[in-house]
Write a protein that holds these residues in place. Structure first.
Motif, short mmCIF file in Angstrom:
data_model
loop_
_atom_site.label_atom_id
_atom_site.label_comp_id
_atom_site.label_asym_id
_atom_site.label_seq_id
_atom_site.Cartn_x
_atom_site.Cartn_y
_atom_site.Cartn_z
N ILE A 161 0.83 -1.21 0.00
CA ILE A 161 0.00 0.00 0.00
C ILE A 161 0.86 1.25 0.00
CG2 ILE A 161 -1.68 1.31 1.36
CD1 ILE A 161 -2.84 -1.35 2.30
N ILE A 162 1.95 1.22 0.79
CA ILE A 162 2.84 2.37 0.86
C ILE A 162 3.60 2.54 -0.46
CG2 ILE A 162 4.91 3.29 1.99
CD1 ILE A 162 3.95 1.95 4.56
N ALA A 163 4.12 1.41 -0.99
CA ALA A 163 4.93 1.48 -2.20
C ALA A 163 4.15 1.93 -3.41
CB ALA A 163 5.56 0.10 -2.47
N LEU A 164 2.84 1.69 -3.42
CA LEU A 164 2.03 2.12 -4.55
C LEU A 164 1.95 3.64 -4.64
CD1 LEU A 164 -0.89 -0.47 -4.43
CD2 LEU A 164 0.67 -0.09 -6.34
N ARG A 165 2.19 4.32 -3.54
CA ARG A 165 2.16 5.78 -3.53
C ARG A 165 3.54 6.41 -3.42
NH1 ARG A 165 -2.26 7.05 -6.04
NH2 ARG A 165 -4.13 6.08 -5.15
N ALA A 166 4.54 5.61 -3.06
CA ALA A 166 5.89 6.15 -2.88
C ALA A 166 6.58 6.31 -4.24
CB ALA A 166 6.71 5.22 -1.99
N PRO A 167 7.37 7.36 -4.42
CA PRO A 167 8.04 7.59 -5.70
C PRO A 167 9.26 6.71 -5.91
CG PRO A 167 8.60 9.33 -4.16
CD PRO A 167 7.57 8.48 -3.48
N THR A 168 9.92 6.28 -4.80
CA THR A 168 11.12 5.47 -4.89
C THR A 168 11.09 4.34 -3.87
OG1 THR A 168 12.36 6.81 -3.29
CG2 THR A 168 12.47 7.48 -5.61
N VAL A 169 11.97 3.37 -4.05
CA VAL A 169 12.07 2.24 -3.10
C VAL A 169 12.51 2.74 -1.73
CG1 VAL A 169 13.30 0.10 -2.59
CG2 VAL A 169 12.55 0.58 -4.92
N LYS A 170 13.49 3.65 -1.72
CA LYS A 170 13.98 4.17 -0.44
C LYS A 170 12.86 4.87 0.32
CE LYS A 170 18.85 4.78 -1.69
NZ LYS A 170 19.97 5.76 -1.83
N ALA A 171 12.05 5.63 -0.39
CA ALA A 171 10.94 6.33 0.25
C ALA A 171 9.92 5.34 0.81
CB ALA A 171 10.27 7.27 -0.75
N ALA A 172 9.68 4.26 0.08
CA ALA A 172 8.71 3.26 0.53
C ALA A 172 9.20 2.56 1.79
CB ALA A 172 8.47 2.24 -0.58
N VAL A 173 10.48 2.16 1.81
CA VAL A 173 11.04 1.48 2.98
C VAL A 173 11.08 2.43 4.18
CG1 VAL A 173 13.09 0.36 3.92
CG2 VAL A 173 12.38 -0.12 1.58
N PHE A 174 11.47 3.69 3.94
CA PHE A 174 11.51 4.67 5.03
C PHE A 174 10.12 4.89 5.61
CE2 PHE A 174 11.18 9.10 6.48
CZ PHE A 174 12.15 9.10 7.48
N ALA A 175 9.12 5.00 4.74
CA ALA A 175 7.74 5.21 5.21
C ALA A 175 7.26 4.03 6.03
CB ALA A 175 6.82 5.45 4.02
N LEU A 176 7.63 2.80 5.62
CA LEU A 176 7.22 1.63 6.39
C LEU A 176 7.88 1.62 7.76
CD1 LEU A 176 5.68 -1.05 6.55
CD2 LEU A 176 7.73 -2.17 5.68
#
Length: 245
Positions: A161-176
């Motif tokens: 769910i987070i990665a579908l809205r995150a622009p990059t992999v790093k942003a997705a992992v950081f948000a999680l």
């Protein structure tokens, strides 16, 4: 769905889920969790054995549990990584259903993490036995892997769910990571403030003996599976909405 699984697994085993070590990532994790950690704990345990402490079977447990964090990176790469590489838009226009895209990538992440967990656990068990450390029955290690995969599947569903809205992999992992910390702190505070209400609920199961503990474990599993189903449904709706944009 099978086509998605094959595609992602082929990419991760050839290029790595974290995008750092490429095709050597699989071997690096086996070496780290299956050889280095068991050797370290065998050495520490042998020092304790001289003082009567015995050799702890920690190495195989680490091999069975820690690689599950690869699933988080795999889920981030499966969606945010595709967007970074400019291939996600192509995936959206395929005749595959949104549910097949989400479930295919989710199951691929579970399979990727499970394969590394199995390989590291077997390697760690062999190394521990060779070094003279006490070993754990494979049934117990399988239980640890099952629990780790279940929790990893839940975190993976959140990461989708987070990665579908995150622009990059790093942003997705950081948000999680931020989400996990918030949930952990919030959950701890909630339990602490309501401990007098929660404690009697668990004590009822404890009073029932082994049957009560099994029932409590089953209830916990049902709750986790229900949460995963809801999260994957939300992710499917997100993908469907992105196809209409």
């Amino acid at each position: 769905m099978i086509a998605i699984m094959r595609k992602d697994l082929r990419e991760w085993f050839s290029g790595g889920a974290t995008g750092r070590y490429g095709q050597y990532e699989f071997l690096i994790y086996i070496a780290l969790f299956g050889i280095v950690f068991p050797l370290f704990f065998a050495y520490v345990g042998s020092s304790g054995a001289k003082r009567g402490g015995g050799l702890p079977p920690v190495g195989p447990l680490i091999g069975a549990a820690l690689p599950i964090f690869l699933l988080i990176y795999a889920m981030a790469d499966a969606f945010a990584g595709e967007k970074e590489r400019g291939t996600f838009e192509t995936l959206l226009v395929t005749p595959l259903r949104s549910s097949e895209i989400v479930l295919g990538k989710w199951f691929a992440g579970l399979a990727y993490a499970a394969s590394i967990m199995l390989a590291t656990t077997i390697t760690a068990s062999i190394v521990s036995r060779v070094m003279g450390s006490s070993t754990i029955a494979f049934g117990q290690l399988a239980l640890v892997m099952a629990i780790a995969l279940t929790l990893g599947g839940l975190l993976g569903a959140i990461e989708i769910i987070i990665a579908l809205r995150a622009p990059t992999v790093k942003a997705a992992v950081f948000a999680l990571n931020i989400t996990f910390v918030v949930l952990a702190i919030g959950g701890t505070q909630l339990i602490g403030k309501n401990i007098q209400v929660i404690a009697p609920f668990f004590s009822r199961f404890a009073d029932m003996g082994a049957g009560g503990l099994i029932a409590l474990g089953g209830l916990a599993l049902l709750s986790i599976f229900a949460a995963m189903a809801i999260l994957l449904w939300i992710a499917t709706r997100q993908v469907s909405a992105m196809r209409l944009e």
